[in-house]
Design a protein around this motif. Sequence first.
Motif: not given
Length: 373
Positions: A97-103, A346-353, A69-77
């Motif tokens: 809600y939070g930066r990186g929730a889905v990406d 990459h949007k404001l208020d990034e969120a995951v169900a 499984f591959a992925g990244h822990l960094d996020v955009v500003p």
Amino acid sequence: MVPDVVELTKALIAAESVTPARGSVFDVLEAALAPLGFTVERFVEGEAPDGPVENLLAVRGNTGPHFAFAGHLDVVPPGNGWTSGAFEPEIRGDLLYGRGAVDMKGSIAAFVAAVAQMPASGTISLIITGDEEGPSTYGTPKLIERMAERGLKPDLCIVGEPSSAHRLGDTIKIGRRGSAVIDIVAIGQQGHVAYPHLADNPVPRLVRALAEIDGIVLDAGNAWFQPSNIEIIDLAVGNPATNVIPSRAGARISIRFNDEQRGDDLVARITAIVERHAPGAQVKGRVYGEAFLTAPGALSSLVSDAVQARLGITPELSTTGGTSDARYLVKICPVVEFGLVNATMHKLDEAVALADLHALTGVYADVLRRVFA
């Protein structure tokens, strides 16, 4: 102990990790993996401006098959204007809600929670970088080098990018177009606009080159890829005066191309056009990744069957979207991308169900059961 996927996602979000990431966010992931029997190796690579970058390679088991499984822990500003703190995870209603929730901290948490449900069998690895959203110079390519040094070669790999478009499970990425960026600077000689014969204006030459470039039709696409496209994304002279002919004029071109093209060939083609219209111009091209395709087969069927069993839908196989680290991993094994819904990345208020986090955990667990059955 099976980690709670929501709590682990929250902990990862709370560890601020704008590219290039290192430190606390990797501490959180390592703490979740160690009790599950993984040997965790962390290493830092590179220097400014592209580094330093932290990477994590976690491995459990030493027999076949080997699933990665591959992925990244960094996020955009995060940007300004969030309803709550971008790195202060908050549940409102049915969403986290939070930066990186889905990406893509949510999918990393889902995979860890899925692995926790599995008895030790075969080999499972996590290939996690802190530099996917950046230039990737010291990220996944360095992880692949480290794996080669250790004799690790996965048989199959899922990248946990948010591949789903409208509903979890509706899309599996089996390839991506390539990406190249080309910077052009046409050189002339500065002078007074009233005495053009004493100057050399580079702007008309650059414009003529760009007009020819803009008229190029690279291809019509094919069965798995949309047509390649060339876009002029910047044009600048930077001349504040009204009576001065400039000495320089610059432009930037971005090309997204399918598997009928090669990045270096495209850079050479653009360079030749510029040289013909603007001799002596400076042309610098960078290929960020070649187009690739994991042809439909065992891996895509494996993931598709797991999605159908868990979610009751048949995923579309797609190559749309930007680049991802799958462009590196495909060189060592078959790879597909499957993860959360990408509507807020990459949007404001990034969120995951919250329901999607649990459902994705179930799909990943089903994939693992099928691999190690």
